[in-house]
Design an enzyme around this catalytic site. Sequence first.
Site, PDB file in Angstrom:
ATOM      1  N   TYR A  28      39.293  33.251  -0.441  1.00 53.18           N
ATOM      2  CA  TYR A  28      39.112  34.683  -0.684  1.00 53.18           C
ATOM      3  C   TYR A  28      40.384  35.489  -0.417  1.00 53.18           C
ATOM      4  CZ  TYR A  28      34.079  33.614  -0.411  1.00 53.18           C
ATOM      5  OH  TYR A  28      32.812  33.091  -0.590  1.00 53.18           O
ATOM      6  N   ASN A  77      27.509  24.401  -1.785  1.00 52.31           N
ATOM      7  CA  ASN A  77      27.452  23.950  -3.181  1.00 52.31           C
ATOM      8  C   ASN A  77      27.259  22.440  -3.306  1.00 52.31           C
ATOM      9  OD1 ASN A  77      28.048  26.622  -4.390  1.00 52.31           O
ATOM     10  ND2 ASN A  77      30.058  26.341  -3.434  1.00 52.31           N
ATOM     11  N   GLN A 110      25.383  26.588   2.159  1.00 54.13           N
ATOM     12  CA  GLN A 110      25.530  27.849   1.429  1.00 54.13           C
ATOM     13  C   GLN A 110      25.502  27.582  -0.081  1.00 54.13           C
ATOM     14  OE1 GLN A 110      28.852  31.357   0.955  1.00 54.13           O
ATOM     15  NE2 GLN A 110      28.358  30.687   3.046  1.00 54.13           N
ATOM     16  N   SER A 165      25.495  35.479  -3.693  1.00 50.84           N
ATOM     17  CA  SER A 165      25.046  36.170  -4.926  1.00 50.84           C
ATOM     18  C   SER A 165      23.545  36.442  -4.867  1.00 50.84           C
ATOM     19  CB  SER A 165      25.386  35.336  -6.165  1.00 50.84           C
ATOM     20  OG  SER A 165      26.777  35.191  -6.320  1.00 50.84           O
ATOM     21  N   ASN A 196      21.584  47.539   1.957  1.00 50.55           N
ATOM     22  CA  ASN A 196      21.348  46.113   2.186  1.00 50.55           C
ATOM     23  C   ASN A 196      20.723  45.852   3.550  1.00 50.55           C
ATOM     24  OD1 ASN A 196      22.420  45.559  -0.324  1.00 50.55           O
ATOM     25  ND2 ASN A 196      24.414  44.918   0.460  1.00 50.55           N
TER      26      ASN A 196
END
Length: 266
Positions: A41, A130, A151, A178, A231
């Site tokens: 990131y 993933n 995650q 997401s 949120n």
Amino acid sequence: MDDLPPIGLGTYNNTDSEHCTDVVATALEMGYRHVDTAQEYNNEVPVGNGISQADVDRKDVFLATKVWDDKLSYEDVLSSTEESLDKLDVDKLDLLYVHWPRNTYEAADTLPAFDKLYDNGTIDHVGVSNFTPEQLNEARKTLDAPIFAHQVEMHPLLQQEELQKYAREHDHWLVAYSPVARGKVTEVDTIQDIAEKHDATPYQVSLAWLKAKENVVAIPKTATKEHLQDNIEARKIDLDDDDIEAIDGIEREERIVDPDNAPWNQ
């Protein structure tokens, strides 16, 4: 299994240094206690600055980062994690993930480095991201440390039933990135109807649906104070059984993050 706050702060794509620092600090002072970043990131420095600037003790912040897929050899895991600690300006990490099981990832070479970091106290928990069920099985056999979190992309349009079941059976968290399908949940009539029923937004309903799932937490990313507040307010929404059943029954399915070299495409 240790607890995770039900809604954390994702920082993907927040690469403006000053803005990223401000968002992290604001979120923590607003009540967030779980911050998620990654080497890829390119924002570990501003994330660390935000944690330092917030009027919140470091020990009260659950901080996670991820090792990128070109740094997954044994030695690279160790050296890149030290770099992450320096950038984040912390002594240790609460959670370190394998970001993707591809490129330089080899379970027998990569995961012993995570065990070493766990054993020497550099990280409190080991995570993966993933992974397919088969890769999770291999990781569990290879690691000495328990898998604390997996995650994955998860939202009402990609419900990950198999990975939900796996997380429950093997007692680890499923951390949903997401979680609002990059806004596509607003296009679903079922979610819109439930949002009106609860005087909430479709985003909040999606987060509340995730919160209602066993062993699942969400890490929505946001760039504004208004969305940060929206949120975290989703924690207060309790969907009833009919709401959850209706969302569970959504037939539309759409994966947002789907690179050709993702493990499920091999």
